[in-house]
Design a protein around this motif. Sequence first.
Motif, PDB file in Angstrom:
ATOM      1  N   LYS A 120      90.982 -37.524  58.935  1.00  0.00           N
ATOM      2  CA  LYS A 120      92.393 -37.892  59.033  1.00  0.00           C
ATOM      3  C   LYS A 120      92.970 -38.343  57.698  1.00  0.00           C
ATOM      4  N   ARG A 121      92.100 -38.696  56.741  1.00  0.00           N
ATOM      5  CA  ARG A 121      92.578 -39.122  55.419  1.00  0.00           C
ATOM      6  C   ARG A 121      91.495 -38.864  54.396  1.00  0.00           C
ATOM      7  N   PHE A 122      91.930 -38.348  53.251  1.00  0.00           N
ATOM      8  CA  PHE A 122      91.068 -38.184  52.084  1.00  0.00           C
ATOM      9  C   PHE A 122      91.743 -38.959  50.966  1.00  0.00           C
ATOM     10  N   GLY A 123      91.022 -39.897  50.383  1.00  0.00           N
ATOM     11  CA  GLY A 123      91.607 -40.693  49.314  1.00  0.00           C
ATOM     12  C   GLY A 123      90.627 -40.951  48.195  1.00  0.00           C
ATOM     13  N   SER A 124      91.185 -41.387  47.065  1.00  0.00           N
ATOM     14  CA  SER A 124      90.350 -41.766  45.935  1.00  0.00           C
ATOM     15  C   SER A 124      90.960 -42.995  45.270  1.00  0.00           C
ATOM     16  N   LEU A 125      90.084 -43.890  44.843  1.00  0.00           N
ATOM     17  CA  LEU A 125      90.511 -45.110  44.175  1.00  0.00           C
ATOM     18  C   LEU A 125      89.389 -45.601  43.281  1.00  0.00           C
ATOM     19  N   VAL A 126      89.670 -46.633  42.515  1.00  0.00           N
ATOM     20  CA  VAL A 126      88.638 -47.278  41.716  1.00  0.00           C
ATOM     21  C   VAL A 126      88.121 -48.454  42.529  1.00  0.00           C
ATOM     22  N   ASP A 127      86.845 -48.421  42.883  1.00  0.00           N
ATOM     23  CA  ASP A 127      86.232 -49.511  43.633  1.00  0.00           C
ATOM     24  C   ASP A 127      86.079 -50.705  42.709  1.00  0.00           C
ATOM     25  N   SER A 128      86.633 -51.837  43.120  1.00  0.00           N
ATOM     26  CA  SER A 128      86.630 -53.020  42.252  1.00  0.00           C
ATOM     27  C   SER A 128      85.233 -53.595  42.034  1.00  0.00           C
ATOM     28  N   GLU A 129      84.350 -53.498  43.016  1.00  0.00           N
ATOM     29  CA  GLU A 129      82.999 -54.023  42.860  1.00  0.00           C
ATOM     30  C   GLU A 129      82.142 -53.126  41.968  1.00  0.00           C
ATOM     31  N   MET A 130      82.284 -51.824  42.140  1.00  0.00           N
ATOM     32  CA  MET A 130      81.477 -50.876  41.372  1.00  0.00           C
ATOM     33  C   MET A 130      82.143 -50.505  40.050  1.00  0.00           C
ATOM     34  N   ASN A 131      83.434 -50.774  39.952  1.00  0.00           N
ATOM     35  CA  ASN A 131      84.238 -50.409  38.786  1.00  0.00           C
ATOM     36  C   ASN A 131      84.088 -48.922  38.447  1.00  0.00           C
ATOM     37  N   GLN A 132      84.167 -48.095  39.496  1.00  0.00           N
ATOM     38  CA  GLN A 132      84.124 -46.650  39.303  1.00  0.00           C
ATOM     39  C   GLN A 132      84.913 -45.957  40.403  1.00  0.00           C
ATOM     40  N   GLN A 133      85.235 -44.719  40.157  1.00  0.00           N
ATOM     41  CA  GLN A 133      85.984 -43.916  41.108  1.00  0.00           C
ATOM     42  C   GLN A 133      85.138 -43.631  42.342  1.00  0.00           C
ATOM     43  N   VAL A 134      85.761 -43.781  43.506  1.00  0.00           N
ATOM     44  CA  VAL A 134      85.111 -43.455  44.771  1.00  0.00           C
ATOM     45  C   VAL A 134      86.075 -42.625  45.616  1.00  0.00           C
ATOM     46  N   PHE A 135      85.522 -42.058  46.662  1.00  0.00           N
ATOM     47  CA  PHE A 135      86.297 -41.225  47.572  1.00  0.00           C
ATOM     48  C   PHE A 135      86.129 -41.773  48.978  1.00  0.00           C
ATOM     49  N   ILE A 136      87.219 -41.796  49.712  1.00  0.00           N
ATOM     50  CA  ILE A 136      87.237 -42.376  51.044  1.00  0.00           C
ATOM     51  C   ILE A 136      87.651 -41.305  52.043  1.00  0.00           C
ATOM     52  N   LEU A 137      86.853 -41.165  53.088  1.00  0.00           N
ATOM     53  CA  LEU A 137      87.200 -40.270  54.181  1.00  0.00           C
ATOM     54  C   LEU A 137      87.352 -41.113  55.439  1.00  0.00           C
ATOM     55  N   ASP A 138      88.542 -41.076  56.018  1.00  0.00           N
ATOM     56  CA  ASP A 138      88.797 -41.739  57.293  1.00  0.00           C
ATOM     57  C   ASP A 138      88.607 -40.712  58.390  1.00  0.00           C
ATOM     58  N   LEU A 139      87.764 -41.046  59.357  1.00  0.00           N
ATOM     59  CA  LEU A 139      87.515 -40.170  60.498  1.00  0.00           C
ATOM     60  C   LEU A 139      88.026 -40.847  61.762  1.00  0.00           C
ATOM     61  N   SER A 140      88.658 -40.076  62.627  1.00  0.00           N
ATOM     62  CA  SER A 140      89.241 -40.611  63.854  1.00  0.00           C
ATOM     63  C   SER A 140      89.050 -39.602  64.973  1.00  0.00           C
ATOM     64  N   PHE A 141      89.029 -40.109  66.194  1.00  0.00           N
ATOM     65  CA  PHE A 141      89.012 -39.199  67.337  1.00  0.00           C
ATOM     66  C   PHE A 141      90.406 -38.609  67.548  1.00  0.00           C
ATOM     67  N   ASN A 142      91.422 -39.448  67.495  1.00  0.00           N
ATOM     68  CA  ASN A 142      92.803 -38.998  67.652  1.00  0.00           C
ATOM     69  C   ASN A 142      93.715 -40.147  67.241  1.00  0.00           C
ATOM     70  N   PRO A 143      94.312 -40.087  66.043  1.00  0.00           N
ATOM     71  CA  PRO A 143      95.128 -41.201  65.561  1.00  0.00           C
ATOM     72  C   PRO A 143      96.409 -41.427  66.360  1.00  0.00           C
ATOM     73  N   GLU A 144      96.785 -40.479  67.212  1.00  0.00           N
ATOM     74  CA  GLU A 144      97.947 -40.692  68.065  1.00  0.00           C
ATOM     75  C   GLU A 144      97.602 -41.572  69.259  1.00  0.00           C
ATOM     76  N   ILE A 145      96.305 -41.731  69.525  1.00  0.00           N
ATOM     77  CA  ILE A 145      95.851 -42.533  70.660  1.00  0.00           C
ATOM     78  C   ILE A 145      95.208 -43.832  70.202  1.00  0.00           C
ATOM     79  N   THR A 146      94.451 -43.788  69.103  1.00  0.00           N
ATOM     80  CA  THR A 146      93.730 -44.967  68.626  1.00  0.00           C
ATOM     81  C   THR A 146      93.894 -45.107  67.118  1.00  0.00           C
TER      82      THR A 146
END
Length: 167
Positions: A120-146
């Motif tokens: 449901k989401r693909f993102g990238s940011l700099v992780d403050s603890e690791m001080n490096q670029q990371v990628f985030i994948l949000d997975l959902s069954f159905n964001p219209e319901i939950t």
Amino acid sequence: MKLNCKRIDFTYTPGEEIFNFPEESGLPFLFDVEGELTADSAAMDAVGEMLDEADRLAEKAKAAIKAALADEGSPYHDAVVFFMEFHRDDVGPDIAAELFPGTDPAKLSFAEMADFLRLKRFGSLVDSEMNQQVFILDLSFNPEITDELMVVYFDLNQEIFCITHES
């Protein structure tokens, strides 16, 4: 600047955050990158490469969720079990039937439920603890319901370093 990506033809402004809904980007999920990264061409090259691999990464994330379900010693086991229990047992039969169409949700194993997760989401940011670029994948069954998500974090080597439950 143009994103170096085979999946989409995308132009962005260096130094400005990217936050696009599917209808804006043409992707089947939200796409976001923090502004700090859009000013770094090497970071944006990594975004393009990872975005090209988003579907494979989502499958890798689901496999990791299944592995965490099977391993009581996994640091992610409890969070993943709670997420699955909530969606199968606590939301009520009508909602569960909407989340898992064509099945009897009460008979689904948690591992089978993981197959219903969608990116449901693909993102990238700099992780403050690791001080490096990371990628985030949000997975959902159905964001219209939950609004509950399994969030899987990847490093630059496409390795998972964290799985968490968020809402």
